[in-house]
Motif scaffolding. Structure first.
Motif, mmCIF file in Angstrom:
data_model
loop_
_atom_site.group_PDB
_atom_site.id
_atom_site.type_symbol
_atom_site.label_atom_id
_atom_site.label_comp_id
_atom_site.label_asym_id
_atom_site.label_seq_id
_atom_site.Cartn_x
_atom_site.Cartn_y
_atom_site.Cartn_z
ATOM 1 N N MET A 58 -3.294 3.882 11.390
ATOM 2 C CA MET A 58 -4.144 3.896 10.493
ATOM 3 C C MET A 58 -5.415 3.331 10.143
ATOM 4 O O MET A 58 -6.098 2.354 10.943
ATOM 5 C CB MET A 58 -3.555 2.718 9.568
ATOM 6 C CG MET A 58 -2.233 3.387 8.840
ATOM 7 S SD MET A 58 -1.833 1.865 7.896
ATOM 8 C CE MET A 58 0.464 2.606 7.904
ATOM 9 N N ALA A 78 0.866 -7.652 10.514
ATOM 10 C CA ALA A 78 1.537 -6.357 10.824
ATOM 11 C C ALA A 78 0.787 -5.129 10.021
ATOM 12 O O ALA A 78 -0.603 -5.460 9.211
ATOM 13 C CB ALA A 78 2.663 -6.292 10.002
ATOM 14 N N ASP A 79 1.010 -4.223 10.834
ATOM 15 C CA ASP A 79 0.054 -2.660 10.112
ATOM 16 C C ASP A 79 1.171 -2.568 9.004
ATOM 17 O O ASP A 79 1.777 -1.510 9.220
ATOM 18 C CB ASP A 79 0.926 -1.681 11.918
ATOM 19 C CG ASP A 79 0.010 -0.555 11.456
ATOM 20 O OD1 ASP A 79 -1.665 -0.353 10.819
ATOM 21 O OD2 ASP A 79 0.044 0.246 12.708
ATOM 22 N N GLN A 136 -8.703 1.323 8.471
ATOM 23 C CA GLN A 136 -8.800 0.407 8.022
ATOM 24 C C GLN A 136 -9.545 0.105 7.016
ATOM 25 O O GLN A 136 -10.536 0.669 7.136
ATOM 26 C CB GLN A 136 -8.593 -0.876 9.165
ATOM 27 C CG GLN A 136 -7.840 -1.615 9.693
ATOM 28 C CD GLN A 136 -8.510 -2.832 9.989
ATOM 29 O OE1 GLN A 136 -9.015 -2.984 10.979
ATOM 30 N NE2 GLN A 136 -6.945 -3.677 10.022
ATOM 31 N N ARG A 141 -4.824 -4.963 3.455
ATOM 32 C CA ARG A 141 -4.956 -5.052 4.439
ATOM 33 C C ARG A 141 -3.552 -6.227 5.046
ATOM 34 O O ARG A 141 -4.068 -7.505 4.341
ATOM 35 C CB ARG A 141 -5.326 -4.586 5.581
ATOM 36 C CG ARG A 141 -6.372 -5.290 6.097
ATOM 37 C CD ARG A 141 -7.301 -5.562 7.562
ATOM 38 N NE ARG A 141 -7.717 -7.051 7.386
ATOM 39 C CZ ARG A 141 -7.291 -7.876 7.418
ATOM 40 N NH1 ARG A 141 -6.739 -8.153 7.613
ATOM 41 N NH2 ARG A 141 -9.025 -8.592 6.830
ATOM 42 N N TYR A 160 -0.743 -1.416 4.852
ATOM 43 C CA TYR A 160 -1.213 -1.742 3.769
ATOM 44 C C TYR A 160 -0.581 -1.390 2.654
ATOM 45 O O TYR A 160 0.106 -1.152 1.992
ATOM 46 C CB TYR A 160 -1.920 -0.651 3.862
ATOM 47 C CG TYR A 160 -2.868 0.006 5.341
ATOM 48 C CD1 TYR A 160 -3.578 -0.940 5.301
ATOM 49 C CD2 TYR A 160 -3.030 -0.471 6.608
ATOM 50 C CE1 TYR A 160 -5.178 -1.366 5.893
ATOM 51 C CE2 TYR A 160 -3.338 -0.193 7.187
ATOM 52 C CZ TYR A 160 -4.692 -0.564 7.014
ATOM 53 O OH TYR A 160 -5.919 -0.533 8.437
ATOM 54 N N ARG A 197 6.274 -7.485 8.291
ATOM 55 C CA ARG A 197 5.514 -8.263 7.716
ATOM 56 C C ARG A 197 6.525 -8.836 7.071
ATOM 57 O O ARG A 197 7.486 -8.850 6.036
ATOM 58 C CB ARG A 197 4.715 -7.540 6.202
ATOM 59 C CG ARG A 197 3.879 -8.050 5.479
ATOM 60 C CD ARG A 197 3.440 -7.525 4.945
ATOM 61 N NE ARG A 197 2.074 -8.088 3.988
ATOM 62 C CZ ARG A 197 2.918 -9.635 2.575
ATOM 63 N NH1 ARG A 197 3.263 -9.843 2.943
ATOM 64 N NH2 ARG A 197 2.203 -10.180 2.380
ATOM 65 N N GLU A 240 4.800 1.188 10.109
ATOM 66 C CA GLU A 240 4.762 1.633 11.194
ATOM 67 C C GLU A 240 5.060 0.626 11.594
ATOM 68 O O GLU A 240 5.059 -0.773 11.776
ATOM 69 C CB GLU A 240 3.183 1.605 12.191
ATOM 70 C CG GLU A 240 2.413 2.579 11.283
ATOM 71 C CD GLU A 240 3.114 4.259 11.150
ATOM 72 O OE1 GLU A 240 2.632 5.179 10.429
ATOM 73 O OE2 GLU A 240 3.770 4.917 11.889
#
Length: 185
Positions: A1, A93-94, A3, A89, A96, A122, A117
């Motif tokens: 992803m 965690a990955d 940023q 973000r 958004y 999260r 992902e």
């Protein structure tokens, strides 16, 4: 992803407006949010790189929904194309979040696109009292809900749960995404 940069000027203006509306000093808001005064000063100046967690802490300290810190000025017609909009973000965690819309002042319903992902969960702190989350999965599979009652949902599935308790989001497949409607009563 990729940023993206957070909408810093918008966050700065909204943060100053909400702090002024609450009638509290920079130092007092920093204390309530558990942030350094210098960090808050940078955010109000339009610099820094606030994470979702920082903005949630500020919202909680001000007693307002997170969305008030990132929402753009109202317009009668608003289109957000896929991949555009105020994305912020998470540090943990990955993950958004993109704010799509907010509800009326007395009955807020904020709408987000969540992109997740696999590999990092999260964990979210409780939001303001009375918050309720509604999620519709668009692609992939996610595990979501209050920490004690996580459920697995897939494309087209809908789940709702109290947002004022600890809860989490976790992608179980790559390129998972969902629509989140958050109500604040």
């Amino acid at each position: 992803m990729q940023q993206p940069a957070p909408p810093l000027a918008l966050i700065a203006a909204n943060l100053r407006r909400e702090r002024d509306r609450a009638g509290i000093s920079l130092a007092e808001l920093a204390r309530r949010a558990g942030l350094a005064k210098s960090t808050l000063s940078q955010l109000e100046a339009g610099s820094g790189n606030p994470s979702i967690e920082t903005l949630w802490a500020l919202g909680m300290a001000l007693g307002i929904p997170f969305s008030r810190l990132i929402e753009p000025p109202a317009s009668p017609v608003r289109v957000i194309r896929a991949g555009e909009g105020p994305r912020v973000r998470s540090d943990n965690a990955d993950f958004y979040g993109t704010l799509l819309a907010t509800g009326a002042p007395n009955a807020r319903r904020d709408i987000y696109v969540l992109e997740l992902e696999p590999g990092a969960r999260r964990d979210a702190e409780p939001h303001i009292p009375g918050s309720v989350e509604h999620i519709v999965v668009s692609a992939g599979r996610i595990r979501v809900g209050p920490v004690a009652e996580l459920v697995e949902v897939g494309p087209g599935d809908y789940v709702t749960f109290p947002g004022d308790v600890p809860h989490s989001y976790e992608a179980l497949e790559p390129n998972s995404w969902a629509i989140l409607v958050m109500e604040h009563r």
